[in-house]
Design a protein around this motif. Sequence first.
Motif, PDB file in Angstrom:
ATOM      1  N   CYS A 100      -8.425   8.449  -4.004  1.00 49.49           N
ATOM      2  CA  CYS A 100      -7.954   8.182  -2.633  1.00 49.49           C
ATOM      3  C   CYS A 100      -8.288   9.358  -1.723  1.00 49.49           C
ATOM      4  O   CYS A 100      -8.392  10.497  -2.178  1.00 49.49           O
TER       5      CYS A 100
ATOM      6  N   THR B  63     -10.878  12.126 -10.812  1.00 55.95           N
ATOM      7  CA  THR B  63     -10.106  10.878 -10.727  1.00 55.95           C
ATOM      8  C   THR B  63      -9.464  10.602 -12.079  1.00 55.95           C
ATOM      9  O   THR B  63     -10.100  10.770 -13.113  1.00 55.95           O
TER      10      THR B  63
ATOM     11  N   SER C  18      -6.977  10.835   2.325  1.00 52.36           N
ATOM     12  CA  SER C  18      -6.008  10.601   3.399  1.00 52.36           C
ATOM     13  C   SER C  18      -6.403  11.371   4.648  1.00 52.36           C
ATOM     14  O   SER C  18      -7.015  12.439   4.560  1.00 52.36           O
TER      15      SER C  18
ATOM     16  N   TRP D  38     -11.257  14.265  -3.136  1.00 53.76           N
ATOM     17  CA  TRP D  38     -10.292  13.154  -3.177  1.00 53.76           C
ATOM     18  C   TRP D  38      -9.163  13.500  -4.126  1.00 53.76           C
ATOM     19  O   TRP D  38      -9.174  14.574  -4.753  1.00 53.76           O
TER      20      TRP D  38
ATOM     21  N   HIS E   8       3.272   4.156  -4.695  1.00 56.97           N
ATOM     22  CA  HIS E   8       2.404   4.955  -5.559  1.00 56.97           C
ATOM     23  C   HIS E   8       3.056   5.132  -6.923  1.00 56.97           C
ATOM     24  O   HIS E   8       4.283   5.278  -7.009  1.00 56.97           O
TER      25      HIS E   8
ATOM     26  N   LYS F  16       0.815  -1.222   0.000  1.00 58.97           N
ATOM     27  CA  LYS F  16       0.000   0.000   0.000  1.00 58.97           C
ATOM     28  C   LYS F  16       0.848   1.272   0.000  1.00 58.97           C
ATOM     29  O   LYS F  16       0.365   2.356  -0.325  1.00 58.97           O
TER      30      LYS F  16
ATOM     31  N   ASN G 200      -9.500  -3.641  -3.811  1.00 59.01           N
ATOM     32  CA  ASN G 200     -10.213  -2.435  -4.281  1.00 59.01           C
ATOM     33  C   ASN G 200     -11.705  -2.733  -4.425  1.00 59.01           C
ATOM     34  O   ASN G 200     -12.103  -3.845  -4.761  1.00 59.01           O
TER      35      ASN G 200
ATOM     36  N   TYR H  62      -3.674   6.197   3.084  1.00 60.60           N
ATOM     37  CA  TYR H  62      -4.846   6.618   2.310  1.00 60.60           C
ATOM     38  C   TYR H  62      -5.879   5.496   2.317  1.00 60.60           C
ATOM     39  O   TYR H  62      -5.558   4.339   2.636  1.00 60.60           O
ATOM     40  N   GLU H  63      -7.111   5.857   1.987  1.00 61.89           N
ATOM     41  CA  GLU H  63      -8.176   4.868   1.760  1.00 61.89           C
ATOM     42  C   GLU H  63      -8.743   5.136   0.377  1.00 61.89           C
ATOM     43  O   GLU H  63      -8.772   6.289  -0.073  1.00 61.89           O
ATOM     44  N   LEU H  64      -9.249   4.090  -0.253  1.00 63.08           N
ATOM     45  CA  LEU H  64      -9.920   4.291  -1.544  1.00 63.08           C
ATOM     46  C   LEU H  64     -11.323   4.828  -1.301  1.00 63.08           C
ATOM     47  O   LEU H  64     -11.986   4.444  -0.322  1.00 63.08           O
TER      48      LEU H  64
END
Length: 439
Positions: free
Chosen positions: A378, A274, A380, A354, A245, A242, A364, A386-388
């Motif tokens: 994402c 996005t 944060s 985001w 990036h 995770k 995912n 971070y989270e999706l």
Amino acid sequence: MAVAELSTPSFTNTRLVHPSKLSFSTTHLHSHRRLAFPPLSRTQNARISCSLAPNQVQAPAPAQTEEPKNKPECYGVFCLTYDLKAEEETKSWKKLINVAVSGAAGMISNHLLFKLASGEVFGADQPVALKLLGSERSFEALEGVAMELEDSLFPLLREVIISIDPYEVFQDVDWALLIGAKPRGPGMERADLLDINGQIFAAQGKALNAVASRNVKVIVVGNPCNTNALICLKNAPNIPAKNFHALTRLDENRAKCQLALKAGVFYDKVSNVTIWGNHSTTQVPDFLNARIDGLPVKEVIKDHKWLEEEFTHKVQTRGGALIKKWGRSSAASTSVSIVDAIKSLVNPTPEGDWFSSGVYTNGNPYGIAEDIVFSMPCRSKGDGDYELVKDIKFDDYLLKRITKSEAELLAEKRCVGHLIGQGIAFCDLPEDTMLPGEM
Ligand code: LMR
């Protein structure tokens, strides 16, 4: 001009530095590296004189009783070590953060390093150590970069090392910004590029795995960045996947600019953009979920044909359009987007918004194939993690294009099977697979 000299007696603006506080490594110097000054024997007394104003110079730290660990080569004035707790101005500063940058003598880094050193990225109370990775060929230029960093007198910049050895550069780093990669040369097949750069990122993944902080955050910029990030994380099994990036923030910024232009608003009004998929011409700038002034883009921009055709194509090929003008890849805007990407991870994401990043797909919520690095939305909390984002709408247009980018990344992955522990490589890349700059 900052001058540092090692000599016998010295006068104003000079400070006697205890030899144990000099961070020269006398036992572990790489044969290809050259010192700014000849290494001192650790028993020799030394005076350092430099042009820092007296109020910028801090008291030397108390003498160490233990032998310091071997340190990689420091550069010039950054070989001085000061006790940050000794001065009013600096004693509330945070703990030093270690940032590695590969391709450090290149154009992108030349913009980026000065932003990192200035405090613009991590904040005005965050001292920084910059660890610069170059190649044998670029070593002179790397020294030039270090000299310019010296001459900039950044108060927050407390350490600089330069090296061509990733195991030295990645030692204990909190961030690794992997910019260096070979550009595609004339007549070079994309499969060759994947293999050549893949070898670099496999080696760097191994080095990170061996010596970096266990919580290092890695941002891969060198192209093809999604697959390079996958290779890197697969070679670093002791670091959470995770944490890796691939940089698609530049694509997000480009998309925001085009939407703002079409809507006739300043670009700060555009949010929730996005970029899905690969940093290539199959990437999908998502106008279905994006907003302008809080409204869905399709309500503000009624020309949906423009959104589907011109807008999408423009963002996908912006890198190429820029190369035509400049004669080289984007550098300044790429460095700005690296800064944006870091800031998005170290600051809480604004409510309801985001950011895009190419991240590992396992788990995912969108049904995208697992075990690839795919750009997704994402959020944060500002802790580096971070989270999706879950609340995302899809339509046929979006899904079809996401599937195409996914297929491309799966094909790239098959090409680098030998570098990710998945057997023999089998390269069946789609014909139209390109980097944004290859159009
Ligand atoms: C960019 O998007 O500007 C670069 O990735 C282009 C390239 O292919 O170097």
